[in-house]
Design a protein around this motif. Sequence first.
Motif, PDB file in Angstrom:
ATOM      1  N   GLU A 300      41.231  41.098  40.475  1.00  0.00           N
ATOM      2  CA  GLU A 300      41.340  39.651  40.287  1.00  0.00           C
ATOM      3  C   GLU A 300      41.594  39.299  38.823  1.00  0.00           C
ATOM      4  O   GLU A 300      42.380  38.401  38.511  1.00  0.00           O
ATOM      5  N   VAL A 301      40.928  40.019  37.925  1.00  0.00           N
ATOM      6  CA  VAL A 301      41.143  39.776  36.493  1.00  0.00           C
ATOM      7  C   VAL A 301      42.593  40.068  36.119  1.00  0.00           C
ATOM      8  O   VAL A 301      43.225  39.323  35.365  1.00  0.00           O
ATOM      9  N   ALA A 302      43.153  41.161  36.662  1.00  0.00           N
ATOM     10  CA  ALA A 302      44.550  41.487  36.384  1.00  0.00           C
ATOM     11  C   ALA A 302      45.470  40.377  36.865  1.00  0.00           C
ATOM     12  O   ALA A 302      46.431  40.006  36.177  1.00  0.00           O
ATOM     13  N   ALA A 303      45.189  39.809  38.037  1.00  0.00           N
ATOM     14  CA  ALA A 303      46.012  38.721  38.567  1.00  0.00           C
ATOM     15  C   ALA A 303      45.907  37.477  37.696  1.00  0.00           C
ATOM     16  O   ALA A 303      46.902  36.794  37.442  1.00  0.00           O
ATOM     17  N   GLU A 304      44.710  37.170  37.240  1.00  0.00           N
ATOM     18  CA  GLU A 304      44.519  35.994  36.393  1.00  0.00           C
ATOM     19  C   GLU A 304      45.291  36.118  35.088  1.00  0.00           C
ATOM     20  O   GLU A 304      45.847  35.138  34.580  1.00  0.00           O
ATOM     21  N   LYS A 305      45.338  37.333  34.527  1.00  0.00           N
ATOM     22  CA  LYS A 305      46.110  37.561  33.308  1.00  0.00           C
ATOM     23  C   LYS A 305      47.592  37.277  33.544  1.00  0.00           C
ATOM     24  O   LYS A 305      48.283  36.749  32.679  1.00  0.00           O
ATOM     25  N   THR A 306      48.063  37.649  34.720  1.00  0.00           N
ATOM     26  CA  THR A 306      49.488  37.534  35.019  1.00  0.00           C
ATOM     27  C   THR A 306      49.900  36.106  35.349  1.00  0.00           C
ATOM     28  O   THR A 306      50.989  35.667  34.983  1.00  0.00           O
ATOM     29  N   VAL A 307      49.037  35.378  36.055  1.00  0.00           N
ATOM     30  CA  VAL A 307      49.374  34.030  36.520  1.00  0.00           C
ATOM     31  C   VAL A 307      49.743  33.126  35.348  1.00  0.00           C
ATOM     32  O   VAL A 307      50.671  32.310  35.431  1.00  0.00           O
ATOM     33  N   GLY A 308      49.047  33.278  34.246  1.00  0.00           N
ATOM     34  CA  GLY A 308      49.309  32.419  33.095  1.00  0.00           C
ATOM     35  C   GLY A 308      50.652  32.638  32.439  1.00  0.00           C
ATOM     36  O   GLY A 308      51.084  31.837  31.608  1.00  0.00           O
ATOM     37  N   MET A 309      51.365  33.714  32.822  1.00  0.00           N
ATOM     38  CA  MET A 309      52.661  34.018  32.234  1.00  0.00           C
ATOM     39  C   MET A 309      53.812  33.655  33.162  1.00  0.00           C
ATOM     40  O   MET A 309      54.953  34.001  32.908  1.00  0.00           O
ATOM     41  N   GLN A 310      53.515  32.935  34.260  1.00  0.00           N
ATOM     42  CA  GLN A 310      54.522  32.672  35.290  1.00  0.00           C
ATOM     43  C   GLN A 310      54.549  31.192  35.647  1.00  0.00           C
ATOM     44  O   GLN A 310      53.533  30.500  35.551  1.00  0.00           O
ATOM     45  N   GLN A 311      55.712  30.691  36.073  1.00  0.00           N
ATOM     46  CA  GLN A 311      55.812  29.348  36.625  1.00  0.00           C
ATOM     47  C   GLN A 311      55.389  29.400  38.098  1.00  0.00           C
ATOM     48  O   GLN A 311      56.105  29.965  38.927  1.00  0.00           O
TER      49      GLN A 311
END
Length: 385
Positions: A300-311
């Motif tokens: 989940e932490v990995a996903a949260e890191k990624t979400v902030g870099m995407q529209q």
Amino acid sequence: MQIQQASFKPGDDVAAALAPLSAIAPQLVLVFAAPQFFTDKDGATRLAGQLQAAFPAAQLIGCSTAGEINGACVQEDSAVVTAVHFEHAHVLAAATELTSMEASYAAGQKVGKALAHPELRGVLVFAPGVAVNGSALVAGMTAALGSSLPIMGGLAGDNGAFQQTWTIGTDGISPRAVVAVGLTGAQLQIGHGFFGGWRAFGPARCVTRCEGNLLYELDNEPALEVYKRYLGDYARDLPASGLLFPFEMLGDDLSEVGLIRTILGIDEANGSLLLAGAIHQGGFLRLMQASTDALIDGAEVAAEKTVGMQQPATPHLALLVSCVGRKLVMGDRVEEEIEAVTAKLGQQACATGFYSYGEITPFAPGVACEVHNQTMTITTISESV
């Protein structure tokens, strides 16, 4: 950007499964398939021909797995094919044979040089999962492309057997090829993130002799002997049981460096361990273990890191590469980490990927890439509107 995905088993009508994917005229096709698609030479040749016939204008890339990811599902004994049509981006391809583990750096440098382009935004790479120094491979690519360019991907699997793996490129299927694609275009958006969830235990031990990713001695004792003492009854199942007890890398001052190393093989004759990535003589290693809940939280932490870099409002491809060691620890609950990730990524994400023998991603935006072990890595790719 359009994305279509299909999954099939050996013996299924592959042409029918691929028809909706070919209809979007993709430039990029990702293929992650179980080892049985490759162990039979005629079957591997047939699969390569079917893919090339369905996608004559696309760049094909992928590998064999230790489990396939299809949306929020984890599958086995299947092939997952994901086709991507870009509105603006372009896809470059490169491949080279990995002649030996010692040639890993040179292979990475060759692939990197072939993909060098002034508008290059990111690279996806898949490499053999055995007889490879993943760290040297990535270092060679970084030397050719620069440390700020994101390089993502992973090392192929063979369901934990550690005997032979395969990669898939536009030129076909090979047990020794390093395959990569470069993505160019100003409107591309690439996100990435990773996290582990493992915890260290026991004392830190000094690496007193190593060569690249071969660990010979810990505290002046044969590394395999030390490792077996810690594993106890698990030692009889080596090297497979090594996936449950990776090493945490520490710096010379015992500080954490953010890297984990998985055991890929053992040599009883010289008492050494083959690791998935390089270690450093004079550095320190400490054993690690994990619980299922901690691994899911890490995903989940990995996903949260990624979400902030995407529209979030735009369709995007989500490439998930997770370590086979995580799959073994979680057992029947393995899908929970994929479900946790896809829930964070949202409905606009089309997830694909595989369970690997090594994961490749940057530490952070603009920071050099590395080979990670025992992590969940996430790459998202989209085009801005």
